[in-house]
Design an enzyme around this catalytic site. Structure first.
Site, PDB file in Angstrom:
ATOM      1  N   LYS A 255       0.865  -1.157  -0.081  1.00 24.65           N
ATOM      2  CA  LYS A 255      -0.043  -0.082   0.007  1.00 24.65           C
ATOM      3  C   LYS A 255       0.694   1.268   0.007  1.00 24.65           C
ATOM      4  O   LYS A 255       0.305   2.289  -0.596  1.00 24.65           O
ATOM      5  CB  LYS A 255      -0.766  -0.031   1.264  1.00 24.65           C
ATOM      6  CG  LYS A 255      -2.033  -0.920   1.167  1.00 24.65           C
ATOM      7  CD  LYS A 255      -2.813  -1.035   2.439  1.00 24.65           C
ATOM      8  CE  LYS A 255      -4.287  -0.952   2.431  1.00 24.65           C
ATOM      9  NZ  LYS A 255      -4.917  -0.714   3.723  1.00 24.65           N
TER      10      LYS A 255
ATOM     11  N   ASP B  60     -10.073   3.895   2.608  1.00 22.88           N
ATOM     12  CA  ASP B  60     -10.233   3.039   3.995  1.00 22.88           C
ATOM     13  C   ASP B  60     -11.134   4.292   4.733  1.00 22.88           C
ATOM     14  O   ASP B  60     -12.031   3.697   5.595  1.00 22.88           O
ATOM     15  CB  ASP B  60      -8.791   2.814   4.567  1.00 22.88           C
ATOM     16  CG  ASP B  60      -8.200   1.337   4.004  1.00 22.88           C
ATOM     17  OD1 ASP B  60      -9.283   0.711   3.480  1.00 22.88           O
ATOM     18  OD2 ASP B  60      -7.001   1.525   4.199  1.00 22.88           O
TER      19      ASP B  60
END
Ligand code: ATR
Length: 280
Positions: A68, A104
């Site tokens: 990520k 997120d």
């Protein structure tokens, strides 16, 4: 070019990702042609996979551990959330540009909007933990207008680092100082792995919390963590981590397959059954 949209989730390891369950459920539900596959990618291979998105072989994909952070420097554009969180989890091609966003924070907020919309009325919050997930929660709380956020972490320097990134509303404290901020918080969020797979005690008890305080956990295995059990025992409204996982998936699905999907109880139960199957 492919004749139907293909998307992926890439990570290393990737075996346990639940993203394919979510996206293949939506593909079937909306009768869309498309595919979503797991790809195990070693760090050195990440740029090669991203090139396949640039070439149109894939419409895009999700990025998970340990890629990520590295993904941030391999894309042409990112949204504000990805920059602040320091990580990309959703990839797609927009014209000439490879875009990497972080959903997120959106997922955390959208889940609470769905379950407990009054969370946006809060002013003060307490967050336990200062890792990657904590960054997404911080971004969501600041975007929602929270004025004062106590950020408690075992390693104080990590909380201090996040305060330097997210600004003066963040007050870094040691984890063992968190109990004194329970009674003044409107929202308390656990982002640590405590209560996940060991019996380490939580650093706070929620007995002193206001009766309208909300308790949220970002962990979803187990679905009811020690933190949420304590919150329920004290009559607080709670939100578990599975909702965030489901909601963070919606922006990517819409980009790749052209349909905004709905998170519903059927999907939640399908993912829960899969989690329980693994535990059994
Ligand atoms: P994630 O991306 O899920 O947030 P992470 O970056 O590894 O994962 O962060 C894990 C968080 O849980 C950290 O805040 C960590 O505290 P440290 O920064 O001090 O490591 C916290 N954590 C993990 N195990 C813990 C424990 N036994 N006691 C207290 N905090 C713990």
């Amino acid at each position: 070019m492919v004749d139907f949209p293909k998307a992926f989730v890439c990570g290393h390891p990737i075996k346990h990702s639940r993203s394919p369950i979510i996206h293949t459920h939506w593909l079937a539900k909306y009768g869309l042609e498309g595919s979503y596959e797991k790809i195990d990618v070693e760090p050195g291979q990440l740029a090669g996979l991203f090139d396949q998105v640039r070439q149109g072989i894939y419409s895009g994909g999700n990025i998970t551990l340990p890629h990520k952070e590295a993904a941030l420097s391999l894309v042409d554009h990112t949204d504000d959330a990805a920059v602040k969180i320091g990580a990309v989890n959703t990839l797609y091609q927009d014209g000439k540009y490879l875009v990497g966003n972080n959903t997120d924070s959106f997922g955390f907020a959208a889940n609470l909007d769905n379950q407990i919309p009054s969370w946006r009325d809060g002013q003060q919050a307490l967050i336990l933990g200062a890792g990657g997930a904590s960054r997404a929660v911080l971004f969501a709380l600041i975007s929602a207008g929270y004025k004062k956020i106590y950020l408690a972490n075992r390693t104080l320097s990590r909380a201090e680092n996040l305060a330097s990134i997210f600004g003066p509303k963040i007050h870094p404290i040691a984890l063992d100082q968190s109990q004194m901020h329970v009674s003044s918080s409107d929202l308390i969020i656990n982002t640590t792995s405590l209560g996940m797979n060991d019996n380490s005690p939580m650093p706070i008890s929620l007995g002193a919390a206001k009766s309208d305080c909300l308790a949220a956990d970002i962990v979803y295995i187990p679905i009811k963590t020690a933190f949420l059990t304590d919150a329920e025992n004290h009559g607080l409204m709670t939100s578990d981590g599975l909702g965030m996982l489901l909601h963070q998936a919606t922006p990517g699905f819409e980009k790749w397959f052209g349909q905004a999907p709905i998170v519903d109880d059927t999907l939640r139960q399908i993912v829960l059954d899969d989690i329980n199957k693994e535990d059994a």
